[in-house]
Design an enzyme around this catalytic site. Structure first.
Site, PDB file in Angstrom:
ATOM      1  N   CYS A 183     -22.709  -4.869  32.166  1.00 32.73           N
ATOM      2  CA  CYS A 183     -23.213  -6.088  31.475  1.00 32.73           C
ATOM      3  C   CYS A 183     -23.562  -6.894  33.056  1.00 32.73           C
ATOM      4  CB  CYS A 183     -22.282  -7.027  30.956  1.00 32.73           C
ATOM      5  SG  CYS A 183     -20.561  -6.899  31.602  1.00 32.73           S
TER       6      CYS A 183
ATOM      7  N   HIS B 176     -17.389 -10.026  31.054  1.00 33.38           N
ATOM      8  CA  HIS B 176     -18.753  -9.856  30.681  1.00 33.38           C
ATOM      9  C   HIS B 176     -19.790 -11.037  31.395  1.00 33.38           C
ATOM     10  CE1 HIS B 176     -22.225  -9.211  28.039  1.00 33.38           C
ATOM     11  NE2 HIS B 176     -22.066 -10.759  27.616  1.00 33.38           N
TER      12      HIS B 176
ATOM     13  N   ASN C  89     -28.693 -13.051  27.256  1.00 31.48           N
ATOM     14  CA  ASN C  89     -27.417 -12.446  27.107  1.00 31.48           C
ATOM     15  C   ASN C  89     -27.529 -11.053  26.478  1.00 31.48           C
ATOM     16  OD1 ASN C  89     -24.726 -11.457  26.599  1.00 31.48           O
ATOM     17  ND2 ASN C  89     -24.042 -13.480  25.769  1.00 31.48           N
TER      18      ASN C  89
END
Length: 355
Positions: free
Chosen positions: A14, A119, A134
């Site tokens: 991520c 994250h 995202n």
């Protein structure tokens, strides 16, 4: 939104997706971020060595895993911060004393980096509109100006750490295009996990349709065309309706047979205390059929035209079932004929009572 660069989640990379979505291109790879992490680890080791390589703290430090990366692909805020320094970009903690001192409205910023439980994801302004980039989403999510402050406040309430990206971001095609036009989003993107669950449900439904086709034609072949799938469902529903209708008919016949048995017991002479032989039973049926036929003929005299029923048994020239025909009929046939005539009698009686 096709011009917007949006990397979707792969493994635990991520941090890589966050940086590339921020910069709008494939600027960083896991190898490059790992190199930055190793460099930070070496700098930390050298600082610890200043206290003595034989010290307990130094030996403990060497035994601990890296705090800047792990085997899953996670990278620390230090790695992200050092990666952005290459582009002259700096991270400032949102709503920190330093940021509050500047008294800057979030809508006047250009981008944010958000982190929660390892994250990372980017919220960036492209053109004149804000987007949630995202990597866990199936695509960019449009955020209105009025919703931006509420969105950031909600993230903070959920435990996110938010950093403001300061500096000039590299030029990108999406930013140039969205300076001239504004986009609208009719449907917000789903989370990748939700999309996978939906695809799984579709596969289950497809398997069910294959079973329907196998039950209908036994071929086991499934045509991918949507029209054929709908036809298979229609056939399945038709079969269910036919089965329900047949069950209703069987129940109606059973009730009618019970009613006919009662009528036959009332009309036929009673013989108490004795068992009827098959010959006596046949004669009583013939007498009953003859009586019912005569009543039916009398009632049909006043009808303008006689309706024939394909299910009626053939009669002799006198219009009455003969004894020879009665002999040839099975008990099931005679019982069916009795049911039919009983139904006709009930209908005619209802008509007579109505008059």
């Amino acid at each position: 939104m096709e011009s917007i660069f949006h990397e979707k989640q792969e493994g635990s990379l991520c941090a890589q997706h966050c940086l590339n979505n921020l910069l709008q291109g494939e600027y960083f790879s896991p190898v490059e971020l790992s190199s930055i992490a190793h460099q930070l680890d070496e700098e930390e080791r050298m600082r610890m060595a200043e206290g003595g390589v034989t010290s307990e703290d130094y030996r403990t430090f060497l035994q601990q895993p890296s705090g800047n990366m792990d085997d899953s692909g996670f990278f620390s805020i230090q790695v992200i911060s050092n990666a952005l320094k290459v582009w002259g970009l700096e991270l400032i903690l949102f709503n920190s004393p330093e940021y509050q001192r500047l008294r800057i409205d979030p809508i006047n910023e250009r981008s944010f980096i958000c982190n929660y439980k390892e994250h990372w994801f980017t919220v960036r302004k492209l053109g004149k509109q804000w987007f949630n980039l995202n990597s866990l989403l199936t695509g960019p999510e449009l955020i209105s100006d009025t919703y931006l402050a509420l969105f950031l406040a909600q993230l903070q309430q959920e435990g996110y750490s938010i950093f403001v990206v300061k500096g000039d971001l590299p030029d990108c095609e999406a930013d140039q295009l969205l300076q001239m036009i504004r986009v609208q989003q009719m449907q917000r993107p789903k989370l990748i996990g939700e999309e996978l669950a939906q695809l799984k449900d579709q596969r289950v439904q497809k398997t069910d349709l294959e079973r329907v086709l196998e039950a209908n034609d036994g071929s086991g072949m499934l045509d991918e065309d949507e029209e054929d799938l709908q036809r298979a469902l229609a056939l399945s529903r038709q079969e269910i309706d036919m089965e329900d209708e047949e069950a209703d008919i069987r129940r109606a016949i059973q009730l009618s047979m019970q009613g006919s048995s009662r009528n036959m017991s009332q009309d036929a002479p009673q013989t108490s205390g004795t068992n009827l032989t098959s010959e006596e039973l046949r004669k009583r049926r013939e007498a009953y059929f003859e009586k019912q036929q005569q009543q039916q003929q009398q009632q049909q005299v006043n009808l303008p035209e006689q309706v024939s029923h394909p299910w009626e048994r053939p009669t002799t020239s006198s219009g009455v079932l003969g004894s020879d025909l009665g002999d040839a009929m099975s008990e099931e046939d005679m019982l069916q004929a009795a049911v039919t005539m009983s139904l006709e009698t009930v209908k005619n009686n209802l008509k007579t009572e109505g008059k």
